[in-house]
Design a protein around this motif. Structure first.
Motif, PDB file in Angstrom:
ATOM      1  N   THR A  42     -32.707  23.034   0.149  1.00  0.00           N
ATOM      2  CA  THR A  42     -31.473  23.215  -0.618  1.00  0.00           C
ATOM      3  C   THR A  42     -30.499  22.092  -0.333  1.00  0.00           C
ATOM      4  OG1 THR A  42     -31.803  25.622  -0.557  1.00  0.00           O
ATOM      5  CG2 THR A  42     -29.610  24.828  -1.131  1.00  0.00           C
ATOM      6  N   LEU A  43     -30.395  21.676   0.934  1.00  0.00           N
ATOM      7  CA  LEU A  43     -29.513  20.559   1.291  1.00  0.00           C
ATOM      8  C   LEU A  43     -29.990  19.250   0.674  1.00  0.00           C
ATOM      9  CD1 LEU A  43     -28.813  21.314   5.069  1.00  0.00           C
ATOM     10  CD2 LEU A  43     -27.276  21.715   3.125  1.00  0.00           C
ATOM     11  N   CYS A  44     -31.305  19.136   0.446  1.00  0.00           N
ATOM     12  CA  CYS A  44     -31.852  17.941  -0.206  1.00  0.00           C
ATOM     13  C   CYS A  44     -31.595  17.926  -1.705  1.00  0.00           C
ATOM     14  CB  CYS A  44     -33.353  17.853   0.027  1.00  0.00           C
ATOM     15  SG  CYS A  44     -33.844  17.408   1.695  1.00  0.00           S
ATOM     16  N   GLY A  45     -31.215  19.064  -2.254  1.00  0.00           N
ATOM     17  CA  GLY A  45     -31.055  19.157  -3.699  1.00  0.00           C
ATOM     18  C   GLY A  45     -32.332  19.522  -4.415  1.00  0.00           C
ATOM     19  N   HIS A 103     -25.612  18.332  -7.014  1.00  0.00           N
ATOM     20  CA  HIS A 103     -26.385  18.437  -8.245  1.00  0.00           C
ATOM     21  C   HIS A 103     -25.737  17.643  -9.371  1.00  0.00           C
ATOM     22  CE1 HIS A 103     -29.351  21.186  -6.640  1.00  0.00           C
ATOM     23  NE2 HIS A 103     -28.366  21.824  -6.041  1.00  0.00           N
ATOM     24  N   ALA A 104     -24.445  17.431  -9.286  1.00  0.00           N
ATOM     25  CA  ALA A 104     -23.785  16.534 -10.233  1.00  0.00           C
ATOM     26  C   ALA A 104     -24.156  15.087  -9.937  1.00  0.00           C
ATOM     27  CB  ALA A 104     -22.269  16.717 -10.162  1.00  0.00           C
ATOM     28  N   LEU A 105     -24.346  14.763  -8.660  1.00  0.00           N
ATOM     29  CA  LEU A 105     -24.762  13.403  -8.281  1.00  0.00           C
ATOM     30  C   LEU A 105     -26.226  13.145  -8.625  1.00  0.00           C
ATOM     31  CD1 LEU A 105     -23.037  13.138  -4.796  1.00  0.00           C
ATOM     32  CD2 LEU A 105     -22.416  11.845  -6.851  1.00  0.00           C
ATOM     33  N   GLY A 106     -27.045  14.188  -8.544  1.00  0.00           N
ATOM     34  CA  GLY A 106     -28.452  14.074  -8.930  1.00  0.00           C
ATOM     35  C   GLY A 106     -29.200  13.030  -8.126  1.00  0.00           C
ATOM     36  N   ASP A 107     -29.862  12.115  -8.832  1.00  0.00           N
ATOM     37  CA  ASP A 107     -30.681  11.100  -8.170  1.00  0.00           C
ATOM     38  C   ASP A 107     -29.851  10.166  -7.292  1.00  0.00           C
ATOM     39  OD1 ASP A 107     -32.987  12.092  -9.288  1.00  0.00           O
ATOM     40  OD2 ASP A 107     -33.022  10.641 -10.944  1.00  0.00           O
ATOM     41  N   ASP A 108     -28.593   9.989  -7.602  1.00  0.00           N
ATOM     42  CA  ASP A 108     -27.736   9.145  -6.762  1.00  0.00           C
ATOM     43  C   ASP A 108     -27.600   9.738  -5.361  1.00  0.00           C
ATOM     44  OD1 ASP A 108     -27.328   7.294  -8.772  1.00  0.00           O
ATOM     45  OD2 ASP A 108     -25.460   8.215  -9.466  1.00  0.00           O
ATOM     46  N   TYR A 109     -27.573  11.060  -5.271  1.00  0.00           N
ATOM     47  CA  TYR A 109     -27.525  11.712  -3.956  1.00  0.00           C
ATOM     48  C   TYR A 109     -28.876  11.626  -3.264  1.00  0.00           C
ATOM     49  CZ  TYR A 109     -27.557  15.485  -0.504  1.00  0.00           C
ATOM     50  OH  TYR A 109     -27.710  16.221   0.656  1.00  0.00           O
ATOM     51  N   ARG A 110     -29.943  11.940  -3.989  1.00  0.00           N
ATOM     52  CA  ARG A 110     -31.272  11.922  -3.377  1.00  0.00           C
ATOM     53  C   ARG A 110     -31.653  10.531  -2.884  1.00  0.00           C
ATOM     54  NH1 ARG A 110     -31.689  16.161  -7.060  1.00  0.00           N
ATOM     55  NH2 ARG A 110     -32.045  14.791  -8.853  1.00  0.00           N
ATOM     56  N   ALA A 111     -31.107   9.499  -3.517  1.00  0.00           N
ATOM     57  CA  ALA A 111     -31.388   8.127  -3.084  1.00  0.00           C
ATOM     58  C   ALA A 111     -30.735   7.809  -1.740  1.00  0.00           C
ATOM     59  CB  ALA A 111     -30.902   7.138  -4.140  1.00  0.00           C
ATOM     60  N   TRP A 145     -30.685  11.622   7.252  1.00  0.00           N
ATOM     61  CA  TRP A 145     -32.047  12.092   7.492  1.00  0.00           C
ATOM     62  C   TRP A 145     -32.023  13.610   7.535  1.00  0.00           C
ATOM     63  CZ3 TRP A 145     -34.009   8.734  12.235  1.00  0.00           C
ATOM     64  CH2 TRP A 145     -34.229   7.420  11.799  1.00  0.00           C
ATOM     65  N   ILE A 146     -32.932  14.254   6.792  1.00  0.00           N
ATOM     66  CA  ILE A 146     -33.114  15.704   6.830  1.00  0.00           C
ATOM     67  C   ILE A 146     -34.545  15.952   7.290  1.00  0.00           C
ATOM     68  CG2 ILE A 146     -33.135  17.827   5.484  1.00  0.00           C
ATOM     69  CD1 ILE A 146     -30.900  16.729   3.772  1.00  0.00           C
ATOM     70  N   LEU A 147     -34.695  16.530   8.484  1.00  0.00           N
ATOM     71  CA  LEU A 147     -35.980  16.568   9.170  1.00  0.00           C
ATOM     72  C   LEU A 147     -36.348  17.993   9.542  1.00  0.00           C
ATOM     73  CD1 LEU A 147     -35.281  13.592  11.626  1.00  0.00           C
ATOM     74  CD2 LEU A 147     -36.216  13.475   9.305  1.00  0.00           C
ATOM     75  N   ASP A 148     -37.522  18.430   9.079  1.00  0.00           N
ATOM     76  CA  ASP A 148     -37.997  19.794   9.316  1.00  0.00           C
ATOM     77  C   ASP A 148     -39.065  19.757  10.412  1.00  0.00           C
ATOM     78  OD1 ASP A 148     -38.367  22.488   9.115  1.00  0.00           O
ATOM     79  OD2 ASP A 148     -39.021  22.485   7.021  1.00  0.00           O
ATOM     80  N   GLU A 149     -38.712  20.199  11.602  1.00  0.00           N
ATOM     81  CA  GLU A 149     -39.612  20.225  12.756  1.00  0.00           C
ATOM     82  C   GLU A 149     -40.332  18.878  12.949  1.00  0.00           C
ATOM     83  OE1 GLU A 149     -39.742  22.532  14.911  1.00  0.00           O
ATOM     84  OE2 GLU A 149     -38.741  24.189  13.894  1.00  0.00           O
ATOM     85  N   PRO A 150     -39.569  17.799  13.103  1.00  0.00           N
ATOM     86  CA  PRO A 150     -40.211  16.478  13.204  1.00  0.00           C
ATOM     87  C   PRO A 150     -41.047  16.287  14.470  1.00  0.00           C
ATOM     88  CG  PRO A 150     -37.883  16.312  13.747  1.00  0.00           C
ATOM     89  CD  PRO A 150     -38.106  17.705  13.213  1.00  0.00           C
TER      90      PRO A 150
END
Length: 205
Positions: free
Chosen positions: A48-51, A68-76, A152-157
């Protein structure tokens, strides 16, 4: 100064509430450590935090604008490493990283150093499918070193890593945070890295 903020976020899987009324502010150089038992909603929250998923309620903003308004600009702006390593088995370790750099408009000059730091230099020209699970995990984490992201969003790295590799990863986190970037991480273990500030969220509470 960048700011990732959530306001009264609620996440649901199926019809089962997992996360409710979650609010936090994360700034440059800060780390957010999320813990909780299996099934408590850690992965759902990170996605969810990743969008990649929308919250059932509440808002997530990057620098005051809904993600979600930022869309790909946020994910980048972010790099996400989940439970799956996401490596291509028929490509070599080096080829996997070169593909990652090109997808992120990065530079190949970072590939050699990333392989060396993660202890993969002597495996660089082997198909990834012949590497051990631990080596594949290190390769997944090496992608962080060839991309220039703010978050960085890391799930059990640390899953699947030996003690030496955990120490390398902790040093990577310290260096990244010292550059003024931010990290959201789930881990069942204590994280031995330095940050301007560390926040803790326990989803079991």
């Amino acid at each position: 100064m960048n700011l990732l903020e959530t306001s009264k976020v609620e996440c649901v899987r199926g019809d089962r509430p997992l996360v409710s009324d979650l609010s936090f502010n994360l700034r440059d150089g800060e780390l957010l450590h999320i813990v909780g038992r299996n099934g408590s909603g850690k992965t759902t929250l990170l996605r969810t935090l990743c969008g990649l998923s929308r919250p059932n309620a509440g808002r997530i903003r990057w620098n005051s604008t809904d993600i979600h308004a930022l869309g790909d600009d946020y994910r980048a702006l972010l790099a996400y490493v989940g439970h799956a390593n996401g490596v291509q088995g028929d490509l070599t370790a080096e080829e996997n990283l070169r593909v990652a750099t090109r997808l992120d408009n990065g530079t190949d000059t970072l590939v050699k150093g990333a392989l060396e730091r993660m202890g993969l230099t002597r495996f660089a020209h082997l198909p990834t499918k012949v590497l051990s699970q631990g080596q594949q995990r290190r390769l997944a984490l090496a992608r962080l070193l060839v991309s220039e992201k703010n978050l960085w969003i890391l799930d059990e790295p640390f899953a699947g890593l030996d003690a030496d590799s955990v120490a390398v990863m902790e040093d990577m986190l310290t260096d990244y945070l010292a550059r003024g970037c931010m990290v959201v991480i789930t881990s069942h273990q204590k994280i031995g890295c330095s940050a301007k500030a560390t926040q803790h969220i326990n989803l079991d509470s």
